[in-house]
Scaffold this motif. Structure first.
Motif, PDB file in Angstrom:
ATOM      1  N   PRO A  82      27.996  13.840  56.391  1.00 55.54           N
ATOM      2  CA  PRO A  82      27.057  13.402  56.417  1.00 55.54           C
ATOM      3  C   PRO A  82      26.452  14.080  54.684  1.00 55.54           C
ATOM      4  O   PRO A  82      25.741  13.466  53.721  1.00 55.54           O
ATOM      5  CB  PRO A  82      25.892  14.085  57.501  1.00 55.54           C
ATOM      6  N   HIS A  83      27.439  15.286  54.873  1.00 55.10           N
ATOM      7  CA  HIS A  83      26.878  15.846  53.105  1.00 55.10           C
ATOM      8  C   HIS A  83      28.416  15.466  52.408  1.00 55.10           C
ATOM      9  O   HIS A  83      28.110  16.164  51.527  1.00 55.10           O
ATOM     10  CB  HIS A  83      26.836  17.314  53.223  1.00 55.10           C
ATOM     11  N   GLN A  84      29.734  14.814  52.958  1.00 55.02           N
ATOM     12  CA  GLN A  84      30.197  14.494  51.739  1.00 55.02           C
ATOM     13  C   GLN A  84      30.805  13.380  51.720  1.00 55.02           C
ATOM     14  O   GLN A  84      31.326  12.569  52.709  1.00 55.02           O
ATOM     15  CB  GLN A  84      31.079  15.862  52.459  1.00 55.02           C
ATOM     16  N   LEU A  85      30.921  12.869  51.058  1.00 56.50           N
ATOM     17  CA  LEU A  85      31.371  11.448  50.567  1.00 56.50           C
ATOM     18  C   LEU A  85      32.467  11.389  49.537  1.00 56.50           C
ATOM     19  O   LEU A  85      32.580  12.002  49.030  1.00 56.50           O
ATOM     20  CB  LEU A  85      30.808  10.597  49.724  1.00 56.50           C
ATOM     21  N   LYS A  86      33.871  10.751  50.253  1.00 57.60           N
ATOM     22  CA  LYS A  86      35.361  10.269  48.550  1.00 57.60           C
ATOM     23  C   LYS A  86      35.454   8.952  48.469  1.00 57.60           C
ATOM     24  O   LYS A  86      35.168   8.363  49.332  1.00 57.60           O
ATOM     25  CB  LYS A  86      36.344  11.304  49.942  1.00 57.60           C
ATOM     26  N   HIS A 129      44.898   7.034  41.024  1.00 55.27           N
ATOM     27  CA  HIS A 129      45.053   8.351  40.491  1.00 55.27           C
ATOM     28  C   HIS A 129      43.924   8.918  39.938  1.00 55.27           C
ATOM     29  O   HIS A 129      44.103   9.719  39.236  1.00 55.27           O
ATOM     30  CB  HIS A 129      46.202   8.515  39.309  1.00 55.27           C
ATOM     31  N   ARG A 130      42.956   9.500  40.662  1.00 56.07           N
ATOM     32  CA  ARG A 130      41.358   9.888  40.385  1.00 56.07           C
ATOM     33  C   ARG A 130      40.915   9.932  41.980  1.00 56.07           C
ATOM     34  O   ARG A 130      40.497   8.204  43.032  1.00 56.07           O
ATOM     35  CB  ARG A 130      40.690   8.668  39.364  1.00 56.07           C
ATOM     36  N   ASN A 131      40.982  11.209  42.347  1.00 58.75           N
ATOM     37  CA  ASN A 131      39.805  11.209  43.221  1.00 58.75           C
ATOM     38  C   ASN A 131      38.235  11.780  43.101  1.00 58.75           C
ATOM     39  O   ASN A 131      38.237  12.502  42.380  1.00 58.75           O
ATOM     40  CB  ASN A 131      40.680  12.015  44.971  1.00 58.75           C
ATOM     41  N   LEU A 132      36.965  11.055  44.074  1.00 57.74           N
ATOM     42  CA  LEU A 132      35.541  11.430  43.775  1.00 57.74           C
ATOM     43  C   LEU A 132      35.160  12.408  44.939  1.00 57.74           C
ATOM     44  O   LEU A 132      35.693  11.742  46.073  1.00 57.74           O
ATOM     45  CB  LEU A 132      34.783  10.745  43.086  1.00 57.74           C
ATOM     46  N   THR A 133      34.923  13.618  44.334  1.00 57.80           N
ATOM     47  CA  THR A 133      34.575  14.454  45.707  1.00 57.80           C
ATOM     48  C   THR A 133      32.871  14.766  45.508  1.00 57.80           C
ATOM     49  O   THR A 133      32.453  15.535  44.994  1.00 57.80           O
ATOM     50  CB  THR A 133      35.123  15.450  46.597  1.00 57.80           C
ATOM     51  N   VAL A 134      32.278  13.914  46.426  1.00 57.99           N
ATOM     52  CA  VAL A 134      30.568  13.350  46.036  1.00 57.99           C
ATOM     53  C   VAL A 134      29.890  14.156  47.367  1.00 57.99           C
ATOM     54  O   VAL A 134      29.946  13.877  48.164  1.00 57.99           O
ATOM     55  CB  VAL A 134      30.306  12.042  46.413  1.00 57.99           C
TER      56      VAL A 134
END
Lengths: 174, 183
Positions: free
Chosen positions: B84-88, B93-98
Motif C-alpha cells: 500500500p505504501h510502495q509503488l514501483k 534501464h530505469r527503475n522508480l521506487t515511489v
C-alpha cells in the motif's frame, strides 16, 4: 573489440529464444518445463503445503541481486505478492537490467526459518527504513543480517520464514 | 633440437592466438574478484527525489502522475504496487521506487559498464552454449602455453637453473595459501 562484440552477438543468438506458456524470451538455466504456473498468492496462502514441491511462478521481476545476479524477485503485479528465485552463484546469472520484465521461473519451493535474532534485527531495520528515504529506495536492510539462504536480506518474510524457490530455470521476456 | 623448435613455434602461435582472450579474461578476472565491493557489469546510480504528496489513486493512474511530475515521457515496461505504501515503475534501464503518499522517489538508473559487461559475459560464460566449448578450447590452449613455456629456454636460465626455482615458487604460492587456510 569488434571480434568480441561479434562473438557476444553470436552467443546471444545461439542462446536463442525460449517459450514458457505464453511467455517468449531468453532462457536461463534449464528454462521452464512446467506448463501451468502456480499463482504466487496461492503459494503464499498455504506455503507449508508446497514446501519441497517443484513449482513454476509467473510475474514481473521487481528485484535482482545487484552484485551477483544470484536471485531475482518475481512479483504478481495484481497482488504485489512476490517470491524470490534463488539460484547458485554463477550457475545462473539474472541480469540486473531485467527488472520490470515479465518472467516465468521454476524450482523447488523452500522454507527458511529465521533465527529470533534475525527476526528482531529485520524488524528494527524495516522500522528504520520505513521512517526514512531508504523505504523508497528499497535499500537492502544491512542491519538485518543475511540468513544462510543468501537471497538478499530484504527478502519477503512471512511468519518469521523466508519462502523461496531454489531456481533451476527461468524464461525472461526480452 | 627439432622438438624445441616445435615447442617454441607452438608457444608463439598459441600466444598470438589467445592474447586477446587472455586480456579480456584478465580484465574481467580483476573486476569479478572484487564483486563484494561493486557490480562489475552494471553501473547503478540512485538519486532521491521529492515529488510532494501523491493522491490516493489506482496503480496505473498513480504511475502516470509520478511520470508526469518527473517529466518522463516514456511508456513503463511495467508498474507494480508492491505494498500500500510502495509503488514501483519500471522503465528502460530505469527503475522508480515511489513512497506513497509521501512522494519520495528513488530514481535508479542502470547502465552496462563499457567493455566490462561484454568481458564479464564471456568470462563468466553467461551465455553458455557455444561459448562453453570456446572457453574449454581456450583452457586447453592455456595448458599448452604453460607446458610449452617452461621448455622454451634450455640451460641455466631454463629448467636447469633459474626457471626451475621460479616454477617451484609459482607452484608454492597456491600450496602455501591452501595450507595456511587449512591451518
Amino acid at each position: 573489440m569488434r571480434r568480441t562484440v561479434a562473438a557476444f552477438v553470436i552467443v546471444i543468438a545461439m542462446a536463442g529464444l525460449a517459450v514458457a506458456g505464453e511467455l517468449t524470451g531468453t532462457a536461463y538455466g534449464s528454462g521452464v518445463t512446467i506448463a501451468e504456473p502456480t499463482p504466487i498468492a496461492t503459494l503464499l496462502a498455504k506455503p507449508e503445503g508446497f514446501v519441497g514441491q517443484k513449482v513454476r511462478v509467473d510475474g514481473v521481476i521487481t528485484g535482482v541481486c545487484e552484485k551477483r545476479g544470484c536471485w531475482m524477485q518475481v512479483t504478481d503485479p495484481d497482488t504485489g505478492q512476490g517470491v524470490r528465485i534463488k539460484v547458485e552463484d554463477g550457475v545462473i546469472v539474472f541480469p540486473y537490467e531485467s527488472m520490470g520484465h515479465r518472467a516465468a521461473a521454476e524450482g523447488t519451493f523452500e522454507a527458511v526459518k529465521l533465527t529470533p535474532e534475525q527476526v528482531t534485527a529485520r524488524a528494527a531495520a524495516a522500522k528504520e527504513a520505513a521512517a526514512g528515504a531508504a523505504a523508497a529506495a528499497g535499500e537492502p536492510c544491512e542491519k538485518a543480517g543475511e540468513p544462510a539462504v543468501k537471497a538478499g536480506c530484504d527478502a519477503p518474510v512471512q511468519n518469521d520464514t523466508i519462502y523461496l524457490i531454489r531456481g533451476t530455470g527461468a524464461v525472461i521476456q526480452s | 633440437m627439432r622438438l624445441r623448435r616445435l615447442i617454441i613455434a607452438t608457444h608463439r602461435d598459441l600466444g598470438y592466438f589467445f592474447a586477446g582472450l587472455t586480456v579480456i579474461y584478465a580484465v574481467s578476472g580483476v573486476a569479478v574478484n572484487h564483486i563484494e565491493d561493486w557490480n562489475p557489469s552494471y553501473a547503478v546510480r540512485t538519486e532521491l527525489k521529492e515529488l510532494g504528496q501523491l493522491p490516493e489513486a489506482p496503480t496505473e493512474a498513480l504511475a502516470d502522475e509520478v511520470l508526469r511530475r518527473l517529466a518522463i515521457d516514456e511508456e513503463p515496461t511495467s508498474v507494480v504496487r508492491m505494498a500500500p505504501h510502495q509503488l514501483k515503475v519500471f522503465l528502460d534501464h530505469r527503475n522508480l521506487t515511489v513512497s506513497i503518499p509521501g512522494g519520495t522517489v528513488a530514481d535508479e538508473r542502470v547502465r552496462r559498464r563499457f567493455a566490462l559487461f561484454e568481458a564479464n559475459f564471456l568470462h563468466l560464460n553467461t551465455g553458455k552454449g557455444l561459448w562453453t566449448w570456446i572457453a574449454d578450447l581456450y583452457a586447453v590452449g592455456l595448458l599448452v602455453l604453460a607446458c610449452t613455456g617452461i621448455f622454451i629456454i634450455p640451460g641455466t636460465k631454463g629448467l636447469g637453473g633459474r626457471g626451475r626455482w621460479l616454477l617451484l615458487a609459482g607452484l608454492g604460492i597456491p600450496i602455501a595459501y591452501l595450507a595456511w587456510m587449512a591451518w
